[in-house]
Design an enzyme around this catalytic site. Structure first.
Site, PDB file in Angstrom:
ATOM      1  N   HIS A 122      -0.367  -5.535 -44.793  1.00  0.00           N
ATOM      2  CA  HIS A 122      -0.415  -5.635 -46.255  1.00  0.00           C
ATOM      3  C   HIS A 122      -1.516  -4.668 -46.701  1.00  0.00           C
ATOM      4  O   HIS A 122      -2.528  -4.527 -46.009  1.00  0.00           O
ATOM      5  CB  HIS A 122      -0.870  -7.012 -46.742  1.00  0.00           C
ATOM      6  CG  HIS A 122      -0.004  -8.168 -46.373  1.00  0.00           C
ATOM      7  ND1 HIS A 122      -0.075  -8.788 -45.169  1.00  0.00           N
ATOM      8  CD2 HIS A 122       0.931  -8.840 -47.090  1.00  0.00           C
ATOM      9  CE1 HIS A 122       0.780  -9.801 -45.149  1.00  0.00           C
ATOM     10  NE2 HIS A 122       1.409  -9.852 -46.300  1.00  0.00           N
ATOM     11  N   GLU A 253      12.044 -10.677 -47.770  1.00  0.00           N
ATOM     12  CA  GLU A 253      11.868 -11.694 -46.715  1.00  0.00           C
ATOM     13  C   GLU A 253      12.034 -13.084 -47.320  1.00  0.00           C
ATOM     14  O   GLU A 253      11.171 -13.543 -48.073  1.00  0.00           O
ATOM     15  CB  GLU A 253      10.468 -11.526 -46.096  1.00  0.00           C
ATOM     16  CG  GLU A 253      10.181 -12.507 -44.975  1.00  0.00           C
ATOM     17  CD  GLU A 253       8.815 -12.263 -44.340  1.00  0.00           C
ATOM     18  OE1 GLU A 253       8.379 -11.095 -44.251  1.00  0.00           O
ATOM     19  OE2 GLU A 253       8.191 -13.255 -43.932  1.00  0.00           O
ATOM     20  N   GLU A 289      12.630 -14.185 -41.115  1.00  0.00           N
ATOM     21  CA  GLU A 289      11.603 -14.835 -40.283  1.00  0.00           C
ATOM     22  C   GLU A 289      12.106 -16.230 -39.906  1.00  0.00           C
ATOM     23  O   GLU A 289      12.233 -17.103 -40.778  1.00  0.00           O
ATOM     24  CB  GLU A 289      10.285 -14.927 -41.069  1.00  0.00           C
ATOM     25  CG  GLU A 289       9.205 -15.648 -40.287  1.00  0.00           C
ATOM     26  CD  GLU A 289       7.814 -15.510 -40.884  1.00  0.00           C
ATOM     27  OE1 GLU A 289       7.501 -14.436 -41.440  1.00  0.00           O
ATOM     28  OE2 GLU A 289       7.059 -16.475 -40.795  1.00  0.00           O
ATOM     29  N   HIS A 292      10.678 -19.373 -41.374  1.00  0.00           N
ATOM     30  CA  HIS A 292      11.082 -19.648 -42.756  1.00  0.00           C
ATOM     31  C   HIS A 292      12.480 -20.269 -42.769  1.00  0.00           C
ATOM     32  O   HIS A 292      12.770 -21.147 -43.588  1.00  0.00           O
ATOM     33  CB  HIS A 292      11.099 -18.355 -43.581  1.00  0.00           C
ATOM     34  CG  HIS A 292       9.747 -17.707 -43.704  1.00  0.00           C
ATOM     35  ND1 HIS A 292       9.568 -16.477 -44.281  1.00  0.00           N
ATOM     36  CD2 HIS A 292       8.516 -18.125 -43.325  1.00  0.00           C
ATOM     37  CE1 HIS A 292       8.270 -16.158 -44.261  1.00  0.00           C
ATOM     38  NE2 HIS A 292       7.627 -17.142 -43.675  1.00  0.00           N
ATOM     39  N   ASP A 317      10.916 -10.932 -38.548  1.00  0.00           N
ATOM     40  CA  ASP A 317       9.550 -11.376 -38.265  1.00  0.00           C
ATOM     41  C   ASP A 317       9.668 -12.404 -37.144  1.00  0.00           C
ATOM     42  O   ASP A 317       9.951 -13.587 -37.397  1.00  0.00           O
ATOM     43  CB  ASP A 317       8.889 -11.985 -39.515  1.00  0.00           C
ATOM     44  CG  ASP A 317       8.133 -10.941 -40.316  1.00  0.00           C
ATOM     45  OD1 ASP A 317       8.214  -9.746 -39.960  1.00  0.00           O
ATOM     46  OD2 ASP A 317       7.458 -11.310 -41.291  1.00  0.00           O
ATOM     47  N   ASP A 328       4.937 -23.810 -41.909  1.00  0.00           N
ATOM     48  CA  ASP A 328       4.951 -22.430 -41.445  1.00  0.00           C
ATOM     49  C   ASP A 328       3.799 -22.198 -40.470  1.00  0.00           C
ATOM     50  O   ASP A 328       2.752 -21.683 -40.854  1.00  0.00           O
ATOM     51  CB  ASP A 328       4.843 -21.509 -42.671  1.00  0.00           C
ATOM     52  CG  ASP A 328       5.272 -20.093 -42.368  1.00  0.00           C
ATOM     53  OD1 ASP A 328       5.929 -19.891 -41.330  1.00  0.00           O
ATOM     54  OD2 ASP A 328       4.956 -19.200 -43.160  1.00  0.00           O
TER      55      ASP A 328
HETATM   56  C1  XUL Z   1       4.345 -15.469 -45.104  1.00  0.00           C
HETATM   57  C2  XUL Z   1       4.859 -14.291 -44.388  1.00  0.00           C
HETATM   58  C3  XUL Z   1       4.206 -13.012 -44.746  1.00  0.00           C
HETATM   59  C4  XUL Z   1       5.159 -11.859 -44.851  1.00  0.00           C
HETATM   60  C5  XUL Z   1       4.494 -10.608 -45.348  1.00  0.00           C
HETATM   61  O1  XUL Z   1       4.939 -16.660 -44.741  1.00  0.00           O
HETATM   62  O2  XUL Z   1       5.717 -14.381 -43.540  1.00  0.00           O
HETATM   63  O3  XUL Z   1       3.245 -12.762 -43.782  1.00  0.00           O
HETATM   64  O4  XUL Z   1       5.753 -11.578 -43.646  1.00  0.00           O
HETATM   65  O5  XUL Z   1       3.885 -10.774 -46.561  1.00  0.00           O
HETATM   66 CO    CO Z   2       6.725 -12.933 -42.370  1.00  0.00          CO
END
Ligand code: XUL
Ligand code: CO
Length: 457
Positions: A122, A253, A289, A292, A317, A328
């Site tokens: 980031h 995402e 991800e 998630h 991810d 998470d």
């Molecule tokens: C948050 C997450 C973040 C994103 C990037 O849950 O996964 O780290 O991957 O902002």
């Molecule tokens: Co992520």
């Protein structure tokens, strides 16, 4: 992210002990592939052999591993109940540029020794914010120059960049979905700069995780207006990306909740519907991800299968939650059955490039040793290498694919083929059942599929 840490911390937590010019990870060399090493040797790969060719590509090319900077170099181990535990010797825990530069150098030594070819960050992970946008961007430029130099020196490339549009207090009620247009503007200005630095660093993608794009209460929220604003925001992104000639893949995402009660990018199907509604589906793909996905109440590989089915799986991810917790936890993926099912999709769709497997994972708060940073990534890379070998065998032998194909074979000809082509009508269906009678139930044979899978993993 340091901003998640409690406001104060124990003074003993700081253990700054770095001598300029020295290695950050002394005593750890480049990680080697040693298939015959004993189980006790956890600082080598037992399965991941980067140059080994599987289905016409090297393992490295299929898996495209990436280390995330936010957890691995900004994670402190702090939680709502405790102070930081992951106090790295090179990190004096200040917001100075010198500290940021040491962290980045430590990062590139780590990527190189681990043998990954990609990293992700980031904007706010790599450079401290200044008092205004101008100084914030100057800090970022200085750090990006160093990142570019380190990328050239090591050959490590940027898988994707992203903007942190959720940690700063101003984003508490969202960024592009904030009820205040000035906050929308601040987020847009941040993303403008983010796209510029992504281009400069040759990023292969750019991710939007909708950190606080959602709501805590419907009573104070105009949902449709917020979604329209988010759609408009992404239109501006596409315009500017094209204007500056940034060729990376844009990605969204999905995540259903946390930090907000409800997040608009709930899961893969929700995001795909959003993109189609706002005519953005040609410009974006999805970064899935699995932690998630499980938060959304789906099975581990569900969103990967769905996104790929729509031709929209862009990147992953690669992490996991804890089945006995349900939030998470961003753990390193260590389950071979899960990795097999994920890699099977990657192989079936012909690869993930320009995306990859980014380890959006953090070592546990209790895993305080420097070598745990390596052990965790090595374990996850080996898990995916095993998944790759198993998925290759599954596809090679074709037993599972043949069984699925057979299950749908009534659509291959006659009435089924007509239905699939969209050439059938309700009247014809009625006529078919009138003349053929009610169909007999056919077994779904779930257990057969489950035990067949077990033969490969
Ligand atoms: C948050 C997450 C973040 C994103 C990037 O849950 O996964 O780290 O991957 O902002
Ligand atoms: Co992520």
């Amino acid at each position: 992210m340091s901003s998640f840490a409690p406001a104060s911390k124990s003074s003993e937590a700081s253990s700054f002990a770095y001598e300029s010019g020295k290695e950050f990870f002394p005593g750890i060399g480049e990680i080697q592939y040693k298939p015959d090493s004993p189980a006790s040797d956890v600082l080598c790969f037992k399965y991941y052999n980067p140059q080994e060719v599987v289905r016409g590509r090297t393992m490295e090319e299929w898996l495209r591993f990436s280390v995330c900077f936010w957890h691995t170099f900004r994670g402190t181990g702090a939680d709502p109940f405790g102070y930081p535990t992951l106090c790295r010797p090179w990190d004096d825990q200040s917001d100075s540029m010198e500290n940021a530069k040491r962290r980045l150098r430590a990062g590139f030594e780590f990527f190189k020794k681990l043998g990954v070819k990609y990293w992700c960050f980031h904007d706010r992970d790599i450079a401290p914010m200044g008092a205004d946008l101008k100084t914030t961007n100057q800090n970022l430029d200085e750090m990006v120059d160093l990142a570019l130099q380190l990328q050239k020196e090591t050959g490590v490339k940027l898988l994707w960049a992203t903007c942190n549009l959720f940690a700063h207090p101003v984003y508490a009620c969202g960024a592009s979905t904030n009820p205040d247009a000035a906050v929308f503007a601040m987020a847009a200005a941040q993303v403008k700069k983010g796209l510029e630095i992504a281009k400069k660093l040759g990023a292969e993608g750019f991710v939007f995780w909708g950190g606080r794009e959602g709501y805590q209460s419907l009573l104070n929220t105009d949902v449709k207006r917020e979604l329209n604003h988010m759609g408009g925001f992404f239109k501006m992104v596409v315009q500017y990306k094209n204007k500056i000639g940034f060729n990376g893949q844009l990605l969204i995402e999905p995540k259903p909740k946390e930090p907000m009660k409800h997040q608009y990018d709930y899961d893969a199907q929700t995001v795909i519907a959003f993109l189609k509604t706002y005519n953005l589906d040609k410009d974006f793909k999805l970064n899935i991800e699995p932690n998630h996905t499980s938060l959304a109440g789906h099975g581990y590989e569900h969103d990967i299968v769905v996104a790929s089915g729509y031709g929209m799986l862009g990147s992953i991810d690669a992490n996991t939650g804890s089945p006995d917790l349900g939030w998470d936890t961003d753990q390193f993926p260590m389950d071979v059955k899960n990795s097999t099912l994920v890699v099977k999709v990657i192989l079936e769709q012909g690869g993930l490039a320009p995306g990859g497997l980014n380890f959006d994972c953090k070592v546990r708060r209790e895993s305080t040793a420097l070598e745990d940073m390596f052990i965790s990534h090595i374990g996850a890379m080996d898990t995916f290498a095993r998944g790759l070998r198993a998925a290759d065998k599954i596809l090679d032998e074709g037993v599972m694919a043949d069984a699925v194909k057979e299950r749908y074979s009534s659509y291959d000809s006659g009435l089924g083929a007509k239905i699939e082509k969209g050439e059938a009508s309700l009247e014809e269906m009625e006529e078919f059942i009138m003349s053929n009678g009610f169909p007999q139930p056919v077994s779904g044979q779930q257990e057969k599929y489950e035990s067949t899978l077990n033969r490969y993993v």
